[in-house]
Design a protein around this motif. Structure first.
Motif, PDB file in Angstrom:
ATOM      1  N   LEU A 149       8.707  -0.367  -2.645  1.00  0.00           N
ATOM      2  CA  LEU A 149       8.552  -1.375  -3.692  1.00  0.00           C
ATOM      3  C   LEU A 149       9.195  -0.848  -4.978  1.00  0.00           C
ATOM      4  O   LEU A 149       9.108   0.354  -5.273  1.00  0.00           O
ATOM      5  N   PRO A 150       9.847  -1.720  -5.734  1.00  0.00           N
ATOM      6  CA  PRO A 150      10.571  -1.252  -6.915  1.00  0.00           C
ATOM      7  C   PRO A 150       9.631  -0.852  -8.050  1.00  0.00           C
ATOM      8  O   PRO A 150       8.533  -1.379  -8.181  1.00  0.00           O
ATOM      9  N   SER A 151      10.095   0.088  -8.870  1.00  0.00           N
ATOM     10  CA  SER A 151       9.353   0.483 -10.072  1.00  0.00           C
ATOM     11  C   SER A 151       9.629  -0.532 -11.171  1.00  0.00           C
ATOM     12  O   SER A 151      10.665  -1.190 -11.178  1.00  0.00           O
ATOM     13  N   SER A 152       8.686  -0.630 -12.087  1.00  0.00           N
ATOM     14  CA  SER A 152       8.870  -1.526 -13.233  1.00  0.00           C
ATOM     15  C   SER A 152       9.045  -0.683 -14.488  1.00  0.00           C
ATOM     16  O   SER A 152       9.022   0.547 -14.435  1.00  0.00           O
ATOM     17  N   LEU A 153       9.195  -1.344 -15.620  1.00  0.00           N
ATOM     18  CA  LEU A 153       9.313  -0.639 -16.897  1.00  0.00           C
ATOM     19  C   LEU A 153       8.067   0.195 -17.183  1.00  0.00           C
ATOM     20  O   LEU A 153       8.116   1.179 -17.906  1.00  0.00           O
ATOM     21  N   PHE A 154       6.939  -0.210 -16.605  1.00  0.00           N
ATOM     22  CA  PHE A 154       5.663   0.461 -16.850  1.00  0.00           C
ATOM     23  C   PHE A 154       5.372   1.562 -15.845  1.00  0.00           C
ATOM     24  O   PHE A 154       4.314   2.174 -15.881  1.00  0.00           O
ATOM     25  N   GLY A 155       6.283   1.817 -14.926  1.00  0.00           N
ATOM     26  CA  GLY A 155       6.081   2.875 -13.947  1.00  0.00           C
ATOM     27  C   GLY A 155       6.067   2.354 -12.525  1.00  0.00           C
ATOM     28  O   GLY A 155       6.615   1.311 -12.211  1.00  0.00           O
ATOM     29  N   THR A 156       5.406   3.096 -11.668  1.00  0.00           N
ATOM     30  CA  THR A 156       5.345   2.775 -10.245  1.00  0.00           C
ATOM     31  C   THR A 156       4.570   1.479 -10.006  1.00  0.00           C
ATOM     32  O   THR A 156       3.646   1.141 -10.738  1.00  0.00           O
ATOM     33  N   THR A 157       4.944   0.789  -8.979  1.00  0.00           N
ATOM     34  CA  THR A 157       4.363  -0.515  -8.653  1.00  0.00           C
ATOM     35  C   THR A 157       2.867  -0.429  -8.354  1.00  0.00           C
ATOM     36  O   THR A 157       2.405   0.493  -7.680  1.00  0.00           O
ATOM     37  N   ASP A 158       2.124  -1.421  -8.862  1.00  0.00           N
ATOM     38  CA  ASP A 158       0.711  -1.628  -8.539  1.00  0.00           C
ATOM     39  C   ASP A 158       0.643  -2.901  -7.693  1.00  0.00           C
ATOM     40  O   ASP A 158       0.366  -3.980  -8.198  1.00  0.00           O
ATOM     41  N   GLY A 159       0.933  -2.781  -6.412  1.00  0.00           N
ATOM     42  CA  GLY A 159       1.150  -3.943  -5.564  1.00  0.00           C
ATOM     43  C   GLY A 159      -0.097  -4.562  -4.971  1.00  0.00           C
ATOM     44  O   GLY A 159      -1.090  -3.892  -4.712  1.00  0.00           O
ATOM     45  N   TYR A 160      -0.004  -5.879  -4.772  1.00  0.00           N
ATOM     46  CA  TYR A 160      -1.006  -6.624  -4.011  1.00  0.00           C
ATOM     47  C   TYR A 160      -0.340  -7.831  -3.382  1.00  0.00           C
ATOM     48  O   TYR A 160       0.784  -8.196  -3.728  1.00  0.00           O
ATOM     49  N   VAL A 161      -1.033  -8.459  -2.426  1.00  0.00           N
ATOM     50  CA  VAL A 161      -0.476  -9.578  -1.672  1.00  0.00           C
ATOM     51  C   VAL A 161      -1.439 -10.751  -1.705  1.00  0.00           C
ATOM     52  O   VAL A 161      -2.633 -10.588  -1.440  1.00  0.00           O
ATOM     53  N   LYS A 162      -0.934 -11.953  -2.023  1.00  0.00           N
ATOM     54  CA  LYS A 162      -1.686 -13.206  -1.905  1.00  0.00           C
ATOM     55  C   LYS A 162      -1.309 -13.842  -0.571  1.00  0.00           C
ATOM     56  O   LYS A 162      -0.133 -13.883  -0.210  1.00  0.00           O
ATOM     57  N   VAL A 163      -2.325 -14.361   0.145  1.00  0.00           N
ATOM     58  CA  VAL A 163      -2.121 -14.870   1.495  1.00  0.00           C
ATOM     59  C   VAL A 163      -2.575 -16.323   1.588  1.00  0.00           C
ATOM     60  O   VAL A 163      -3.670 -16.669   1.146  1.00  0.00           O
ATOM     61  N   SER A 164      -1.732 -17.175   2.181  1.00  0.00           N
ATOM     62  CA  SER A 164      -2.129 -18.555   2.475  1.00  0.00           C
ATOM     63  C   SER A 164      -1.530 -18.967   3.818  1.00  0.00           C
ATOM     64  O   SER A 164      -0.565 -18.380   4.293  1.00  0.00           O
ATOM     65  N   CYS A 165      -2.155 -19.980   4.405  1.00  0.00           N
ATOM     66  CA  CYS A 165      -1.676 -20.532   5.673  1.00  0.00           C
ATOM     67  C   CYS A 165      -1.822 -22.040   5.590  1.00  0.00           C
ATOM     68  O   CYS A 165      -2.932 -22.547   5.449  1.00  0.00           O
TER      69      CYS A 165
END
Length: 132
Positions: free
Chosen positions: A32-48
């Motif tokens: 996952l790419p880094s942002s201006l604020f540092g390393t990514t703080d990732g999460y995923v939203k899920v729908s079906c």
């Protein structure tokens, strides 16, 4: 009159759409790419389809997160659209890193999805008929 009952039952049974249980699991990302604020703080939203199934926890400072959450949808139908949106959590505005969309199919599946802003989301799902 009694002879029309089988015909009515046949018509009604053809109108019933087969529902199945969807189970989404083993969500992980890599690079996952880094942002201006540092390393990514990732999460995923899920729908079906029209159902929002929830979101994962935020994986702080990790370009290669593995989320332990599983998502279940008991009224999924084959060819419903599974949508996974990957975000980088920030203080003011969460950045969308990419969207993965796929029509679901019966069986067990694992897929890789290349995110628009970099990185890969990998996930597994099963879709099977409900047993009553």
């Amino acid at each position: 009159m009694a002879s029309s009952v089988p015909f009515v039952m046949l018509v009604l049974s053809s109108l019933i759409v087969a529902e199945a249980q969807l189970r989404l699991f083993n969500l992980r990302a890599s690079n996952l790419p880094s942002s201006l604020f540092g390393t990514t703080d990732g999460y995923v939203k899920v729908s079906c389809g029209a159902a929002k199934l929830g979101k994962t926890s935020v994986s702080n400072d990790n370009p290669n997160p593995w989320w332990s959450e599983e998502f279940t949808h008991f009224m999924a139908q084959e060819n419903d659209k599974l949508k996974l949106e990957v975000y980088d959590s920030d203080l003011i505005f969460d950045d969308l890193l990419g969207v993965c969309e796929r029509a679901i199919a019966l069986g067990v599946h694992e897929h890789n999805c290349y995110l628009e802003k970099g990185g890969i989301l990998t996930y597994s799902y099963t879709l099977g008929n409900q047993t009553h």
